[in-house]
Design an enzyme around this catalytic site. Structure first.
Site, PDB file in Angstrom:
ATOM      1  N   GLY A 266       0.688  -1.252   0.020  1.00 26.02           N
ATOM      2  CA  GLY A 266       0.002   0.460  -0.315  1.00 26.02           C
ATOM      3  C   GLY A 266       0.914   1.849  -0.114  1.00 26.02           C
ATOM      4  O   GLY A 266       0.826   2.370  -0.237  1.00 26.02           O
ATOM      5  N   MET A 268       5.170   2.626   1.821  1.00 22.94           N
ATOM      6  CA  MET A 268       5.863   2.467   2.636  1.00 22.94           C
ATOM      7  C   MET A 268       6.531   4.149   3.808  1.00 22.94           C
ATOM      8  O   MET A 268       7.100   4.938   2.900  1.00 22.94           O
ATOM      9  CB  MET A 268       7.631   1.503   1.663  1.00 22.94           C
ATOM     10  CG  MET A 268       8.594   2.053   2.833  1.00 22.94           C
ATOM     11  SD  MET A 268       8.534   0.155   3.563  1.00 22.94           S
ATOM     12  CE  MET A 268       9.827   1.081   5.189  1.00 22.94           C
ATOM     13  N   ASN A 270       9.564   5.227   4.329  1.00 22.91           N
ATOM     14  CA  ASN A 270      10.711   6.080   4.005  1.00 22.91           C
ATOM     15  C   ASN A 270      10.883   7.367   4.810  1.00 22.91           C
ATOM     16  O   ASN A 270       9.898   8.412   4.547  1.00 22.91           O
ATOM     17  CB  ASN A 270      10.706   5.945   2.893  1.00 22.91           C
ATOM     18  CG  ASN A 270      11.123   4.680   2.062  1.00 22.91           C
ATOM     19  OD1 ASN A 270      11.371   3.421   2.241  1.00 22.91           O
ATOM     20  ND2 ASN A 270      10.275   5.027   0.797  1.00 22.91           N
ATOM     21  N   HIS A 300      -1.401   6.345   7.777  1.00 19.35           N
ATOM     22  CA  HIS A 300      -0.611   5.090   8.795  1.00 19.35           C
ATOM     23  C   HIS A 300       1.283   5.410   8.714  1.00 19.35           C
ATOM     24  O   HIS A 300       1.874   5.367   9.546  1.00 19.35           O
ATOM     25  CB  HIS A 300      -0.702   4.056   7.923  1.00 19.35           C
ATOM     26  CG  HIS A 300       0.105   2.617   8.206  1.00 19.35           C
ATOM     27  ND1 HIS A 300       0.016   1.852   8.719  1.00 19.35           N
ATOM     28  CD2 HIS A 300       0.847   2.444   7.800  1.00 19.35           C
ATOM     29  CE1 HIS A 300       0.718   1.168   9.207  1.00 19.35           C
ATOM     30  NE2 HIS A 300       1.870   1.201   8.198  1.00 19.35           N
ATOM     31  N   GLU A 301       1.883   5.922   7.676  1.00 16.56           N
ATOM     32  CA  GLU A 301       2.921   6.170   6.999  1.00 16.56           C
ATOM     33  C   GLU A 301       3.278   7.309   7.883  1.00 16.56           C
ATOM     34  O   GLU A 301       4.894   7.129   8.136  1.00 16.56           O
ATOM     35  CB  GLU A 301       3.274   6.462   5.887  1.00 16.56           C
ATOM     36  CG  GLU A 301       2.379   5.231   4.391  1.00 16.56           C
ATOM     37  CD  GLU A 301       3.135   4.204   5.419  1.00 16.56           C
ATOM     38  OE1 GLU A 301       4.599   3.823   5.456  1.00 16.56           O
ATOM     39  OE2 GLU A 301       2.305   3.110   5.274  1.00 16.56           O
ATOM     40  N   HIS A 304       4.429   6.600  11.133  1.00 15.42           N
ATOM     41  CA  HIS A 304       5.850   5.643  11.538  1.00 15.42           C
ATOM     42  C   HIS A 304       6.679   6.667  11.413  1.00 15.42           C
ATOM     43  O   HIS A 304       7.920   6.649  12.171  1.00 15.42           O
ATOM     44  CB  HIS A 304       5.702   5.106   9.742  1.00 15.42           C
ATOM     45  CG  HIS A 304       5.138   3.871   9.935  1.00 15.42           C
ATOM     46  ND1 HIS A 304       5.598   2.960  10.873  1.00 15.42           N
ATOM     47  CD2 HIS A 304       4.436   2.533   9.176  1.00 15.42           C
ATOM     48  CE1 HIS A 304       5.111   1.525  10.737  1.00 15.42           C
ATOM     49  NE2 HIS A 304       4.584   1.831   9.323  1.00 15.42           N
TER      50      HIS A 304
END
Length: 855
Positions: A266, A268, A270, A300-301, A304
């Site tokens: 979906g 990432m 980075n 969500h990303e 992170h």
């Protein structure tokens, strides 16, 4: 290649020996279409001078290796994806010059040529262990370092990395060099390079801790579909929320989001350079659930950036925590900071269901899996990691309280910023902030597998009041742990509504802690039995729930009378669980859906529940009367389509579902008429994606063949068109279509997203005769598929290419024989076992439905 399978012990040994000072990575993207130049200068110190270790580099042609000025022979030093480093000094400099290989599987540095305009696009994908496909690394999360990237590329390209993009310097012959500033300390797997003829839109976020530059990027052929204003709004809402809740400045300077093609995942996370599937920029109308999911991916990303990137796990044992936290946090943010205030309802209707399913497969495992090596990480990177983990964290928040939970997080970020930590470090912070002992909670929830089932058990007096009430807890025999659950219980009754209608309204709610096989609930004694008794009301717990007989009757006869969308989601989930567990006949679930889905308000409920009903029709129903149930389902969807509000999500969803269900002559004629415009439904726009849905339905029904598919592809010469055409071709109920499709799926040259679309389309219910040969073909391929296609691409084939539509006892016996004799990789065996488990479940559900049909 054993050298690619780094073990936890090897990583621990290397981490104890080394500190990594810096990487300088020079990439030349002008050397050809198949490979690129990669020169890595790696500076590191060694605690034991004279010791030996190794660096990682995969699928490369190595030209030079220099260690501390000593030239090492690549022919002997580079073997099995590792570079042997002997005679280390206290301070070391390793220089490796190599040519690395572009990927077409979404691992390492992926290269894509857009068929719409022949423009070139590159992007990296490094999690779990694939930075080593692009530059020389110490590929493990606890050897953090600073990274300086220098990229040579065509001068008209955009080049984006973790640091802000510098002005390119001319390098002659139409090329330029981008010299990025060194990054803050981070792990190899969250570094990134994205390059190509991307469209760029820049903005800024002004927040609690200052200004953050924002960038949004996509392919040139998708510019008209990038709804940048909405994407920027979501990004700013998310930043505002997380900066306030985490009380720690965003750590990576700028924040770019790049929508990239043929993406395996979906998105990432980075650091400062997030990559996302460019399917999230839709060219055709999508329902609200699509945008709700896209928002959850964006949030969500971003979560992170703090949890995972700022503070990173030491080893992949805590990968579950990385993903579970971001998954929980994204719904928290959605519900509190975006337009999707009912995000937890969508979570219950969709995402959480994937966790329940994964937890009932033979491949289930504890959330905190024992990842002894990278192969174990790949196998355990699943919906236990994401959906169950997020559900359990949601339970933990209910257990300790939101404010103490957030206070513990804030301290955790401060204590471990730019370093590595373990779950024990987080647990200690939460224990200090909440005052609760959490080690026991962690053992029963994180170190055991399986899902519990909770049932109400009660007695009534002559006036219909409870004289006793208990919550009974059970567990599967293979995973017998009975857990503590923070559980809401709701009592709902019918009340008069508008215009003579009735509504189901909650008249009483309480929360209890359930523990052990039976928990008495004294507070309910003396209460009048409601029309609907709902265990796990408010959805704090992670458990399957059961409805008592009266509550089930209330649901079947009028679920739509229940106003609360989250309560409805719990009833939908309970009835679906009962169907899958052969406690509710498939025909009853299908009729429940047909009677109530038309008035469902939750976007994920509208989208996802018909998918479950179609599975009940095609896999869980009595084979002897399946044709009649299919006809009932098809006719019911047609009625729902025609009755839906014009231009609504309901209308679009029912049109798609009808295209998948229509197999009668009248139904297929409807699809053809919708396609050519002779049948028009008010408000329904038959755009390009819906055209492909109709064409695929017609192909699956034998009404359309290659000629019609090719003609549509002439209208849609995009990568999406190529992928949809491939899916339509393999849907045809002919031996030739299946054979050509299977050959393409097995071909490493088939692009990963095209392969995925074909796998999801090839083995369809009702095509038993032409699908039957593919059980043996699947088993024959399973032994070598991962080596041939790569793990990510092969895993899609192994999971979704299992021909479970052929559900029969004979299939179960054949696969069990194969499993007993095979030496196929563990991942391949896992997917075969999951396929068998799904078939066994289907056979049990069929037996339940057969009994109902006989009655």
């Amino acid at each position: 290649m054993p050298g690619t399978n780094l073990t936890r012990d090897e990583a621990a040994t290397r981490a104890a020996l080394l500190d990594v000072t810096s990487y300088t990575v020079e990439l030349d993207l002008t050397t050809g279409e198949k490979t690129f130049g990669s020169t890595t200068t790696l500076e590191f110190s060694c605690r034991e001078p004279g010791a030996s270790t190794f660096a990682d580099l995969v699928d490369a042609t190595v030209h030079e290796i220099t260690l501390n000025g000593r030239s090492l022979d690549p022919a002997t030093a580079y073997a099995d994806s590792r570079i042997a480093l002997d005679g280390l000094e206290a301070d070391n400099v390793l220089v490796v010059r190599a040519d690395c290989t572009y990927s077409h599987t979404g691992e390492g540095l992926h290269r894509f040529v857009d068929p719409a305009d022949q423009r070139v696009y590159l992007y990296s994908q490094f999690e779990v262990p694939d930075a080593r496909r692009v530059f020389t690394t110490f590929e493990q999360p606890d050897l953090k370092s600073s990274f300086t990237f220098q990229v040579t590329a065509p001068e008209h390209w955009k080049v984006v990395s973790n640091s802000p993009t510098p002005q390119p310097e001319p390098a002659g012959n139409g090329a330029a060099v981008w010299r990025f500033e060194p990054t803050v300390r981070m792990s190899t797997y969250i570094t990134a390079i994205v390059a190509g003829e991307y469209h760029e839109v820049l903005d800024t976020y002004e927040g609690k801790f200052g200004t953050i530059p924002l960038g949004h990027y996509c392919r040139q052929s998708l510019v008209e579909h990038m709804d940048t204003e909405e994407l920027v709004r979501t990004t700013k809402q998310s930043f505002g929320f997380f900066e306030e809740k985490f009380d720690f400045p965003y750590p990576f300077g700028k924040y770019d989001q790049l929508y990239v093609p043929e993406y395996n995942m979906g998105a990432m996370e980075n650091a400062g350079c997030v990559t996302l599937r460019d399917e999230y920029l839709p060219r055709s109308r999508q329902p609200r659930s699509f945008y709700e999911f896209r928002t959850s991916v964006i949030t969500h990303e971003m979560a992170h950036m703090w949890f995972g990137n700022l503070v990173t796990m030491k080893w992949w044992d805590d990968l579950w925590l990385n993903e579970s936290f971001a998954e929980w946090a994204c719904y928290w943010c959605e519900a509190e900071a975006t337009d999707f205030t009912d995000a937890w309802t969508g979570f219950a209707n969709a995402r959480k269901q994937t966790g329940y399913r994964a937890d009932q497969l033979p491949s289930t495992h504890p959330i905190a899996a024992d990842n002894v090596d990278l192969h174990a990480v790949e196998v355990n990177f699943d919906m236990i990691t994401y959906a169950k983990g997020a559900s359990v964290l949601k339970q933990l928040v209910a257990w300790v309280g939101l404010e103490p939970f957030v206070a513990g997080l804030r301290q955790y970020f401060k204590d471990h910023a730019f370093g590595n930590a373990t779950f024990d470090d987080l647990l200690a912070a939460l224990e200090r902030s909440s005052g609760r002992e959490l080690q026991g909670w962690a053992r029963e929830w994180l170190q055991t597998a399986g899902v519990n089932t909770l049932r109400p058990s009660f007695e009534l007096d002559d006036e219909g009041r409870y004289t006793s009430f208990t919550v009974e807890q059970s567990a599967p025999a293979d995973y017998p742990t009975l857990r503590r659950h923070r559980l809401g219980i709701g009592l709902y009754d019918a009340e008069p509504g508008e215009a003579g209608t009735e509504r189901l309204v909650r008249r009483h709610y309480l929360e209890v802690d359930v523990e052990g096989a039976s928990t008495a609930v004294a507070e309910l004694v003396g209460k009048r039995q409601p029309a609907l008794l709902l265990l796990n009301d408010e959805d704090h717990a992670y458990a399957k729930i059961r409805l008592d007989e009266r509550s089930l009757d209330t649901a079947v006869t009028g679920l739509s009378r229940l106003d609360d969308s989250l309560a409805r989601a719990l009833v939908w989930g309970a009835t679906w669980d009962m169907t899958r567990d052969a406690e509710l006949p498939a025909r009853d679930f299908v009729r429940l859906v047909l009677a109530n889905i038309g008035t469902e308000t939750d976007s994920w409920g509208v989208t996802r529940i018909p998918v479950s009903a179609a599975m009940a029709v095609n896999l869980y129903s009595d084979p002897g009367s399946r044709a009649e149930l299919r006809a009932e389902w098809e006719a019911g969807l047609r009625e729902l389509l025609l009755a839906a509000e014009p231009a609504s999500d309901h209308q679009l969803t029912f049109a798609r579902a009808y295209a998948g269900a229509a197999r009668s002559e009248a139904g297929l004629a409807d699809l053809e008429a919708l396609l050519d415009g002779s049948l028009q439904v008010e408000g329904l726009v038959v755009d390009q994606d819906l055209r492909w849905t109709l064409i695929t339905g017609l192909a699956a029904g034998g009404r359309f063949g290659d000629a019609q598919i090719d003609a549509e592809l002439e209208r849609d010469r995009t990568i999406s068109g190529q992928e949809k055409a491939a899916a339509a071709r393999v849907a045809q109920p002919t031996a030739e279509a299946k054979a050509l499709g299977w050959e393409a799926i097995m071909d490493p040259a088939t692009p990963n997203e095209t392969s995925r679309e074909m796998v999801l389309s090839i083995f369809r219910a009702g095509q038993d005769e032409v699908v039957a040969p593919y059980l043996e073909k699947y088993l024959d391929a399973a032994g070598t598929l991962i080596d041939t296609l790569g793990f990510h691409k092969a895993s899609i084939v192994l999971e979704h290419g299992f021909p479970k539509a052929l559900a029969s006892p004979e299939l179960v016996d054949r696969v069990e024989q194969w499993l007993a004799a095979t030496d196929a990789p563990k991942a391949a065996q896992r997917y075969a076992r999951e396929g068998v488990a799904d078939v066994v479940r289907a056979l049990d559900a069929q037996a339940c439905d057969t009994r109902a049909a006989g009655a």
